[in-house]
Design an enzyme around this catalytic site. Sequence first.
Site, PDB file in Angstrom:
ATOM      1  CG  ASN A   7     -66.522   1.345 -35.870  1.00  0.00           C
ATOM      2  OD1 ASN A   7     -67.587   1.327 -35.255  1.00  0.00           O
ATOM      3  ND2 ASN A   7     -66.050   0.289 -36.479  1.00  0.00           N
ATOM      4  CG  ASP A   9     -69.571  -0.848 -35.431  1.00  0.00           C
ATOM      5  OD1 ASP A   9     -70.236  -0.254 -36.300  1.00  0.00           O
ATOM      6  OD2 ASP A   9     -68.703  -1.703 -35.699  1.00  0.00           O
ATOM      7  CG  HIS A  10     -68.203   0.097 -29.508  1.00  0.00           C
ATOM      8  ND1 HIS A  10     -68.561  -1.192 -29.214  1.00  0.00           N
ATOM      9  CD2 HIS A  10     -66.988   0.025 -30.088  1.00  0.00           C
ATOM     10  CE1 HIS A  10     -67.598  -2.009 -29.579  1.00  0.00           C
ATOM     11  NE2 HIS A  10     -66.630  -1.296 -30.117  1.00  0.00           N
ATOM     12  NE  ARG A  18     -81.693  -0.821 -19.800  1.00  0.00           N
ATOM     13  CZ  ARG A  18     -82.000   0.059 -18.848  1.00  0.00           C
ATOM     14  NH1 ARG A  18     -82.857   1.012 -19.084  1.00  0.00           N
ATOM     15  NH2 ARG A  18     -81.437  -0.029 -17.688  1.00  0.00           N
ATOM     16  CG  HIS A  43     -68.535  -5.037 -38.583  1.00  0.00           C
ATOM     17  ND1 HIS A  43     -67.583  -5.725 -37.866  1.00  0.00           N
ATOM     18  CD2 HIS A  43     -69.027  -5.919 -39.484  1.00  0.00           C
ATOM     19  CE1 HIS A  43     -67.506  -6.970 -38.311  1.00  0.00           C
ATOM     20  NE2 HIS A  43     -68.389  -7.122 -39.296  1.00  0.00           N
ATOM     21  NE  ARG A  45     -69.854  -9.115 -35.075  1.00  0.00           N
ATOM     22  CZ  ARG A  45     -68.570  -9.465 -34.971  1.00  0.00           C
ATOM     23  NH1 ARG A  45     -67.626  -8.552 -34.955  1.00  0.00           N
ATOM     24  NH2 ARG A  45     -68.232 -10.722 -34.858  1.00  0.00           N
ATOM     25  NE  ARG A  49     -71.382  -9.300 -31.811  1.00  0.00           N
ATOM     26  CZ  ARG A  49     -70.204  -9.879 -31.613  1.00  0.00           C
ATOM     27  NH1 ARG A  49     -69.219  -9.200 -31.060  1.00  0.00           N
ATOM     28  NH2 ARG A  49     -69.998 -11.125 -31.952  1.00  0.00           N
ATOM     29  CG  HIS A  50     -72.430  -3.462 -33.180  1.00  0.00           C
ATOM     30  ND1 HIS A  50     -72.328  -3.552 -34.542  1.00  0.00           N
ATOM     31  CD2 HIS A  50     -71.248  -3.920 -32.675  1.00  0.00           C
ATOM     32  CE1 HIS A  50     -71.142  -4.053 -34.852  1.00  0.00           C
ATOM     33  NE2 HIS A  50     -70.473  -4.304 -33.751  1.00  0.00           N
ATOM     34  CD  GLU A  70     -65.181  -2.286 -39.863  1.00  0.00           C
ATOM     35  OE1 GLU A  70     -65.559  -3.181 -39.078  1.00  0.00           O
ATOM     36  OE2 GLU A  70     -64.423  -1.376 -39.537  1.00  0.00           O
ATOM     37  CB  THR A 100     -63.875  -6.638 -31.375  1.00  0.00           C
ATOM     38  OG1 THR A 100     -63.672  -5.731 -32.467  1.00  0.00           O
ATOM     39  CG2 THR A 100     -62.525  -6.962 -30.758  1.00  0.00           C
ATOM     40  CB  THR A 101     -62.769  -7.713 -36.437  1.00  0.00           C
ATOM     41  OG1 THR A 101     -64.032  -7.109 -36.642  1.00  0.00           O
ATOM     42  CG2 THR A 101     -62.363  -8.470 -37.672  1.00  0.00           C
ATOM     43  CD  GLU A 151     -59.369  -0.791 -41.325  1.00  0.00           C
ATOM     44  OE1 GLU A 151     -60.329  -0.554 -42.095  1.00  0.00           O
ATOM     45  OE2 GLU A 151     -59.491  -0.831 -40.087  1.00  0.00           O
ATOM     46  CG  HIS A 191     -59.134  -4.020 -34.400  1.00  0.00           C
ATOM     47  ND1 HIS A 191     -59.031  -4.375 -33.078  1.00  0.00           N
ATOM     48  CD2 HIS A 191     -60.277  -4.562 -34.845  1.00  0.00           C
ATOM     49  CE1 HIS A 191     -60.073  -5.114 -32.758  1.00  0.00           C
ATOM     50  NE2 HIS A 191     -60.847  -5.244 -33.810  1.00  0.00           N
ATOM     51  N   GLY A 192     -58.090  -1.113 -32.267  1.00  0.00           N
ATOM     52  CA  GLY A 192     -57.434  -0.967 -30.972  1.00  0.00           C
ATOM     53  C   GLY A 192     -56.697   0.345 -30.779  1.00  0.00           C
ATOM     54  N   GLY A 213     -62.759   3.382 -33.332  1.00  0.00           N
ATOM     55  CA  GLY A 213     -64.091   3.350 -32.745  1.00  0.00           C
ATOM     56  C   GLY A 213     -64.086   3.414 -31.241  1.00  0.00           C
ATOM     57  CG  HIS A 214     -63.724   0.457 -27.329  1.00  0.00           C
ATOM     58  ND1 HIS A 214     -62.958   0.813 -26.252  1.00  0.00           N
ATOM     59  CD2 HIS A 214     -64.820  -0.150 -26.819  1.00  0.00           C
ATOM     60  CE1 HIS A 214     -63.547   0.417 -25.145  1.00  0.00           C
ATOM     61  NE2 HIS A 214     -64.680  -0.171 -25.465  1.00  0.00           N
TER      62      HIS A 214
HETATM   63  N1  PXP Z   1     -61.157  -1.550 -38.381  1.00  0.00           N
HETATM   64  C1  PXP Z   1     -61.851  -2.718 -38.447  1.00  0.00           C
HETATM   65  C2  PXP Z   1     -61.753  -3.525 -39.692  1.00  0.00           C
HETATM   66  C3  PXP Z   1     -62.636  -3.153 -37.370  1.00  0.00           C
HETATM   67  O1  PXP Z   1     -63.312  -4.319 -37.449  1.00  0.00           O
HETATM   68  C4  PXP Z   1     -62.736  -2.331 -36.220  1.00  0.00           C
HETATM   69  C5  PXP Z   1     -63.608  -2.764 -35.084  1.00  0.00           C
HETATM   70  O2  PXP Z   1     -64.931  -2.707 -35.453  1.00  0.00           O
HETATM   71  C6  PXP Z   1     -62.022  -1.125 -36.215  1.00  0.00           C
HETATM   72  C7  PXP Z   1     -61.229  -0.768 -37.288  1.00  0.00           C
HETATM   73  C8  PXP Z   1     -62.084  -0.194 -35.036  1.00  0.00           C
HETATM   74  O3  PXP Z   1     -61.530  -0.801 -33.938  1.00  0.00           O
HETATM   75  P1  PXP Z   1     -61.640  -0.095 -32.505  1.00  0.00           P
HETATM   76  O4  PXP Z   1     -63.075  -0.061 -32.140  1.00  0.00           O
HETATM   77  O5  PXP Z   1     -60.814  -0.968 -31.624  1.00  0.00           O
HETATM   78  O6  PXP Z   1     -61.056   1.294 -32.671  1.00  0.00           O
END
Ligand code: PXP
Length: 237
Positions: A7, A9-10, A18, A43, A45, A49-50, A70, A100-101, A151, A191-192, A213-214
């Site tokens: 992911n 997004d970040h 910026r 994602h 959104r 935001r990103h 997403e 975040t979600t 998921e 997620h996480g 992602g993160h």
């Molecule tokens: N899966 C879904 C559905 C999410 O919304 C996210 C966060 O955007 C992720 C996975 C990835 O989560 P993380 O950035 O914590 O790895």
Amino acid sequence: MVKLGVNVDHVATVREARGITEPDPVAAAVLAELGGADGITVHLREDRRHIRERDVRLLKETIKVPLNLELAMAPEILDFALEIKPHSATFVPEKREELTTEGGLDVIAGHNRLEPVIRRFQEAGIVVSLFIDPDPEQIEAAAAVGAEFIEIHTGRYCDAADDRQMKEEFALIEQASICAANCNLKVNAGHGLNYRNVGPIARLPEIRELNIGHAIIARAVYVGLERAVAEMKSRLP
Ligand code: PXP
């Protein structure tokens, strides 16, 4: 082999901090592919935001691996997704004020709204996944509404305060993945997840793909994105 969806997004979060054009999530996706990503996730959104529409369009044209979009059930986002036709669409709940979600979709309550949308996406050739908590009732509802994938939300496992809670949350995910397979659903998770907690989830036999992602983007700040992706890949069976 468990696939790794990265992911990006970040990367866009840093760009938006910026309000300029760098760093570019599209360039990041190319590097993630070089590092071994099996898919790219973004994602779009409602508050943009990103990720922005431009990113999704360019990613669809640029990357060689499948693009997973997403999205929430907002009409303009649904129309955009149907126009772009990503490989897959993962429906997530969305609240404007969240960082975040935060939780999974309520598929039981949302059945009547989700069913026709899922059908439209599938008719357009888009694989549909639903992001849900590890809850057997939600899983059965996901099968009933016609999704092909779920998921499983791993957030509570990742945020567990101690080992005991982590084991409890892991057991829920394990049971949920078996329940989903019994319902003929294909199972992803995310997620996480990070470099330390990903192992047990990745070794669950039902899991096909992890979306992360993160943790990867955070490590990439120190070691570069290609290496951060390769290091996560090396932790997957
Ligand atoms: N899966 C879904 C559905 C999410 O919304 C996210 C966060 O955007 C992720 C996975 C990835 O989560 P993380 O950035 O914590 O790895």
